[in-house]
Design a protein around this motif. Structure first.
Motif, short mmCIF file in Angstrom:
data_model
loop_
_atom_site.label_atom_id
_atom_site.label_comp_id
_atom_site.label_asym_id
_atom_site.label_seq_id
_atom_site.Cartn_x
_atom_site.Cartn_y
_atom_site.Cartn_z
N PHE A 195 -25.07 -5.59 48.94
CA PHE A 195 -24.32 -5.98 47.74
C PHE A 195 -24.89 -7.28 47.16
CE2 PHE A 195 -20.79 -8.66 46.13
CZ PHE A 195 -20.53 -7.96 44.95
N VAL A 196 -25.20 -8.23 48.03
CA VAL A 196 -25.78 -9.50 47.56
C VAL A 196 -27.07 -9.26 46.78
CG1 VAL A 196 -26.85 -11.67 48.31
CG2 VAL A 196 -24.74 -10.89 49.39
N THR A 197 -27.98 -8.47 47.34
CA THR A 197 -29.26 -8.25 46.66
C THR A 197 -29.11 -7.35 45.44
OG1 THR A 197 -29.78 -6.44 48.20
CG2 THR A 197 -30.59 -8.63 48.76
N THR A 198 -28.09 -6.50 45.40
CA THR A 198 -27.81 -5.72 44.20
C THR A 198 -27.44 -6.65 43.05
OG1 THR A 198 -27.13 -3.75 45.42
CG2 THR A 198 -26.30 -3.97 43.17
N THR A 199 -26.61 -7.66 43.33
CA THR A 199 -26.27 -8.63 42.27
C THR A 199 -27.50 -9.44 41.86
OG1 THR A 199 -25.61 -10.37 43.86
CG2 THR A 199 -23.91 -8.81 43.14
N PHE A 200 -28.44 -9.68 42.78
CA PHE A 200 -29.69 -10.35 42.44
C PHE A 200 -30.48 -9.53 41.42
CE2 PHE A 200 -30.29 -12.92 46.65
CZ PHE A 200 -29.24 -13.74 46.27
N VAL A 201 -30.59 -8.23 41.66
CA VAL A 201 -31.36 -7.36 40.77
C VAL A 201 -30.70 -7.30 39.39
CG1 VAL A 201 -32.19 -5.01 40.37
CG2 VAL A 201 -32.31 -5.99 42.66
N ILE A 202 -29.37 -7.22 39.35
CA ILE A 202 -28.67 -7.18 38.06
C ILE A 202 -28.91 -8.47 37.28
CG2 ILE A 202 -26.37 -7.14 36.99
CD1 ILE A 202 -25.49 -5.28 39.27
N GLU A 203 -28.90 -9.61 37.97
CA GLU A 203 -29.19 -10.88 37.30
C GLU A 203 -30.62 -10.89 36.76
OE1 GLU A 203 -29.62 -15.65 38.34
OE2 GLU A 203 -28.34 -14.39 39.60
N ALA A 204 -31.57 -10.39 37.53
CA ALA A 204 -32.96 -10.33 37.07
C ALA A 204 -33.10 -9.39 35.86
CB ALA A 204 -33.87 -9.87 38.21
N MET A 205 -32.36 -8.28 35.86
CA MET A 205 -32.38 -7.37 34.71
C MET A 205 -31.90 -8.07 33.45
SD MET A 205 -30.79 -4.01 36.60
CE MET A 205 -30.25 -3.28 35.05
N ALA A 206 -30.81 -8.85 33.58
CA ALA A 206 -30.28 -9.58 32.42
C ALA A 206 -31.28 -10.62 31.93
CB ALA A 206 -28.96 -10.24 32.80
N ALA A 207 -31.94 -11.33 32.86
CA ALA A 207 -32.94 -12.33 32.47
C ALA A 207 -34.13 -11.67 31.77
CB ALA A 207 -33.40 -13.10 33.71
N ALA A 208 -34.57 -10.52 32.27
CA ALA A 208 -35.68 -9.81 31.64
C ALA A 208 -35.29 -9.35 30.23
CB ALA A 208 -36.08 -8.60 32.50
N ASN A 209 -34.07 -8.86 30.06
CA ASN A 209 -33.59 -8.46 28.74
C ASN A 209 -33.54 -9.64 27.79
OD1 ASN A 209 -32.12 -5.54 28.13
ND2 ASN A 209 -32.46 -5.91 30.31
N ALA A 210 -33.13 -10.81 28.29
CA ALA A 210 -33.07 -12.00 27.44
C ALA A 210 -34.45 -12.40 26.94
CB ALA A 210 -32.42 -13.15 28.22
N GLN A 211 -35.44 -12.37 27.82
CA GLN A 211 -36.79 -12.73 27.41
C GLN A 211 -37.34 -11.74 26.39
OE1 GLN A 211 -39.70 -13.87 30.24
NE2 GLN A 211 -38.30 -15.07 31.50
#
Length: 495
Positions: free
Chosen positions: A57-73
């Motif tokens: 679960f912890v690393t799933t939230t990590f991937v979701i955060e990275a997805m949001a950061a990639a979308n922002a860029q």
């Protein structure tokens, strides 16, 4: 898992996304979990299952955060590009210089201008950015290559498990129905690969024949492009849940009637190695999160829904495994749990016996070509050079061949599914589930701060936002790698 930005697909509600994620995680690994539970002891298994579920679960939230950061860029670069087009309509001849200058400016300064122009949804997840593309955005060249190497090893393990599971299930069912397993044989009867199956053919010969047929029927799909249709997904999901429900109910009925034979130990640390790998494999979803999360229409309470999904999955795994270990003796539990119900003394109705015994054949056979094509495409991406193309022989013969041959050879040498799942989960699974998400979130946080400034907050930021969590995940992954490797070496030394 290809390294590119793909179409988002048709949108669906948060609760539909929850169901899809549940279906994605609960797969083949669940069928090997009961035996791993029985081997390691029920208390150790329960504690490790809950802890590994939490870590996933912890690393799933990590991937979701990275997805949001990639979308922002990506969104910011589109906004900058659109602004340039508006400002420079009259200066077409200088466009190349301006684009290059703006790109260099974009890489060096915080993106406060984006906020001033008004973009409250800068971190909204709308583009499906696959993990390969995120690796290209946040990692250097070495990191990208290591990412693809890890994905490729994991997919090879997946294919080896599938290639062994189908022939093994067919061997168990067909050899049992031809004479050496009948309604009168006790449930704990054990067979060797050298036992007779049909006439002069041994069980291992039948396994190899089924493996050859499986390879000849499904192997050619590796040379073409295939995808799983919506209706095939619905059919396989329906079959899977009918099979799981029937197994749980039958086990509960036997326990309720006083026919439960299982007396699992409290703890047996010799079985922890395989249990660890099986549990990691059974919580694997990080590599498919972009295609799963992006189409969710409302992501307002995304983290809560993901947490609810993990709680439900933990409850399901616990129910399946505990009913199994108290219903059957530990030494009679088979690598593929469905095969415990393919016996007359367990299930009286022949149709149910054959459905459960052959259930892995139907579901896994539909997944094998998809995983094979995915692995082939990852090989192509790993060796791809900008602007280059592959010769026809390399593209259509070499890549499909190196995709298909290794897992078939592994399946030819062994059908020990528990070990295959355990090793795949313990090594490649550790990389995909722990190491890659930890490095992704670390680098995306650093890049986001450099590009957007300290005052910008990622709306999908993980609740585990302290850097110590990243360090803890990496330390846990390293410890697991050392433990599993040492356990394997010590086991081989004793032999």
């Amino acid at each position: 898992m290809a390294g590119e930005i793909t179409e988002t697909g048709e949108l669906y509600s948060s609760y539909v996304g929850l169901v899809y994620m549940f279906n994605l995680i609960v797969g083949t690994g669940a069928l090997t979990m009961p035996k791993a539970f029985a081997t390691a002891g029920w208390l150790v298994s329960l504690v490790l299952l809950v802890f590994l579920g939490f870590m996933s679960f912890v690393t799933t939230t990590f991937v979701i955060e990275a997805m949001a950061a990639a979308n922002a860029q990506l969104r910011w670069k589109r906004m900058e590009s659109h602004k340039e087009e508006e400002d420079d309509d009259s200066a077409a001849s200088d466009s190349d210089v301006l684009i290059r200058d703006n790109y260099e400016r974009a890489e060096k300064r915080p993106i406060l201008s984006v906020q001033r122009r008004g973009s409250p949804n800068l971190f909204e997840i709308t583009d499906r950015v696959e993990m390969g593309q995120m690796a290209s955005m946040f990692f250097n060249k070495v990191g990208v290559n290591l990412f693809y190497f890890c994905i490729i090893v994991y997919l090879y393990g997946d294919l080896a498990i599938y290639a062994a599971a189908v022939p093994f299930s067919l061997m168990q069912v067909t050899c049992s129905t031809t004479g050496n397993d009948s309604c009168g044989v006790e449930a704990d009867t054990k067979y060797n690969d050298t036992d007779q199956c049909w006439g002069p053919l041994r069980r291992v010969d039948a396994y190899h024949i089924y493996l050859a047929i499986f390879t000849l029927l499904l192997g050619p799909f590796t040379f073409f492009d295939v995808q799983k249709t919506k209706y095939l997904q619905i059919l396989t999901s329906l079959m899977r849940w009918i099979a799981f429900a029937v197994m749980i109910v039958l086990a509960l009925v036997r326990i309720g009637h006083g026919q439960g034979e299982g007396h699992p130990p409290l703890a047996d640390f010799s079985g922890v190695r395989n249990l660890f790998g099986v549990c990691v494999y059974s919580f694997m979803c990080q590599h498919s999160l972009p295609s799963l999360i992006t189409p969710v229409s409302s992501k307002r309470h995304l983290t809560r829904l993901v947490f609810l999904d993990y709680v439900l999955i933990l409850a399901f795994y616990g129910l399946l495994s505990f009913t199994a270990i108290f219903c059957f003796r530990g030494d009679s539990l088979m690598d593929m749990y469905t095969l415990n119900f393919a016996r007359c003394d367990v299930v009286g109705l022949a149709a149910v016996r054959f459905f459960l015994g052959l259930f892995p054949v139907f579901t896994i056979s539909t997944n094998f070509p998809i995983i094979a094509v995915t692995l082939r495409n990852n090989w192509k991406t790993l060796f791809h050079r900008e602007g280059g193309t592959y010769p026809w022989v390399v593209d259509r013969v070499v890549f499909p061949t190196i995709t298909l041959v290794p897992p078939v050879l592994v399946a030819f040498c062994t059908h020990d599914l528990e070990s295959l799942v355990g090793i795949t989960g313990a090594y490649a699974g550790t990389g995909i589930q722990y190491v890659i998400p930890a490095f992704l979130v670390y680098h995306c946080r650093r890049d986001t701060q450099l590009a957007f400034g300290c005052g910008v907050s990622n709306k999908h930021r993980s609740p585990f936002r302290h850097t110590l969590w990243v360090g803890f995940v990496l330390l846990w992954a390293f410890s697991c790698f050392i433990f599993v490797t040492a356990n394997i070496v010590l086991s081989e030394t004793k032999l």
